[in-house]
Motif scaffolding. Structure first.
Motif, PDB file in Angstrom:
ATOM      1  N   ALA A 191       0.840  -1.191   0.000  1.00 30.83           N
ATOM      2  CA  ALA A 191       0.000   0.000   0.000  1.00 30.83           C
ATOM      3  C   ALA A 191       0.877   1.243   0.000  1.00 30.83           C
ATOM      4  O   ALA A 191       2.088   1.181   0.245  1.00 30.83           O
ATOM      5  N   ASN A 192       0.250   2.375  -0.266  1.00 26.99           N
ATOM      6  CA  ASN A 192       0.943   3.663  -0.244  1.00 26.99           C
ATOM      7  C   ASN A 192       0.662   4.447   1.030  1.00 26.99           C
ATOM      8  O   ASN A 192       1.100   5.592   1.166  1.00 26.99           O
ATOM      9  N   GLY A 193      -0.063   3.825   1.950  1.00 28.39           N
ATOM     10  CA  GLY A 193      -0.343   4.495   3.210  1.00 28.39           C
ATOM     11  C   GLY A 193      -1.175   3.629   4.123  1.00 28.39           C
ATOM     12  O   GLY A 193      -1.811   2.662   3.677  1.00 28.39           O
ATOM     13  N   VAL A 194      -1.153   3.953   5.402  1.00 28.69           N
ATOM     14  CA  VAL A 194      -1.956   3.248   6.396  1.00 28.69           C
ATOM     15  C   VAL A 194      -2.428   4.276   7.410  1.00 28.69           C
ATOM     16  O   VAL A 194      -1.696   5.211   7.748  1.00 28.69           O
ATOM     17  N   SER A 195      -3.662   4.110   7.882  1.00 25.81           N
ATOM     18  CA  SER A 195      -4.253   5.105   8.758  1.00 25.81           C
ATOM     19  C   SER A 195      -5.187   4.445   9.763  1.00 25.81           C
ATOM     20  O   SER A 195      -5.814   3.428   9.463  1.00 25.81           O
ATOM     21  N   ALA A 196      -5.271   5.010  10.956  1.00 24.52           N
ATOM     22  CA  ALA A 196      -6.212   4.547  11.976  1.00 24.52           C
ATOM     23  C   ALA A 196      -6.363   5.631  13.028  1.00 24.52           C
ATOM     24  O   ALA A 196      -5.450   6.432  13.254  1.00 24.52           O
ATOM     25  N   THR A 197      -7.515   5.646  13.656  1.00 22.86           N
ATOM     26  CA  THR A 197      -7.729   6.500  14.821  1.00 22.86           C
ATOM     27  C   THR A 197      -7.510   5.635  16.053  1.00 22.86           C
ATOM     28  O   THR A 197      -8.224   4.654  16.264  1.00 22.86           O
TER      29      THR A 197
END
Length: 220
Positions: A49-55
């Motif tokens: 992937a080109n990014g990973v995100s989470a709150t």
């Protein structure tokens, strides 16, 4: 902190689904012994992937007697780069003895020693939007609540792309008592071809978290 093929986070050298607060109390932390090493509770995307995100949030204060207990998103890993180089970037919150809960970013790139940046105290119950993005070819940057933090990291890959990771992590020195924690990951997603999508086919990292439609909870 480390995962064999993913990332390392808060160095001992720097500092030496929701549960009830009692699960993270100091009295509970001394109930069972722990073996030396790292433990995890999270997920990794099945593809690059080109990014990973989470709150990320801590519904209750972790109880950390030795080492650390963290929750982070990131890419890279120990000996995972070209030629077996260790390179990674991650952002999250971590608890340490005496220091309590902190916001941090950590990176290792270009063969340099890992750099841990303490961004200040984290507040129990507060939600922090953590994001790690590829901003150029092989160039990655961490963001906390939309603000860039730390330095850009150059992370070339041996296989062409990094798998995104969102996980809790704990390390207790020697055979010390277990650290106890409860971390919540909401809106967990990965960026591919300029589109964010969830971890629908994610692979487990360590112990299973309790998943739901938004994300998962990790308890240790």
């Amino acid at each position: 902190m480390k995962w064999r093929t993913v990332a390392a986070a808060a160095s001992v050298a720097v500092v030496s689904l929701i549960v009830a607060p009692s699960l993270a109390s100091t009295s509970q932390a001394s109930v069972r012994p722990c073996i030396h090493g790292y433990s995890y509770a999270g997920y990794a995307g099945p593809e690059g992937a080109n990014g990973v995100s989470a709150t990320i949030s801590a519904p209750a204060a972790p109880a950390v007697l030795t080492g650390h207990a963290a929750a982070w998103v990131g890419v890279g890993g120990v000996h995972a780069g070209p030629g077996g180089a260790s390179e990674w970037l991650q952002a999250g919150i971590a608890a340490f003895p005496r220091l309590g809960l902190r916001v941090y970013v950590e990176e290792t790139s270009r063969g340099e020693a890992r750099r841990f940046v303490d961004l200040g105290p984290a507040v129990v119950g507060r939600r922090y939007r953590m994001r790690v993005l590829e901003t150029g070819h092989g160039l990655w940057r961490a963001f906390v609540n939309g603000r860039p933090v730390g330095k850009s990291a150059y992370l070339p890959t041996a296989d062409g792309s990094w798998r995104p990771v969102a996980t809790a992590e704990s390390w207790a020195a020697g055979r010390a008592a277990c650290n106890r924690y409860a971390y919540r990951f909401d809106s967990v997603s990965a960026l591919r071809t300029e589109r964010w999508s969830g971890f629908a086919a994610a692979e487990r990292v360590g112990a299973p978290g309790t998943r739901d439609r938004s994300g998962f909870s990790a308890v240790g």
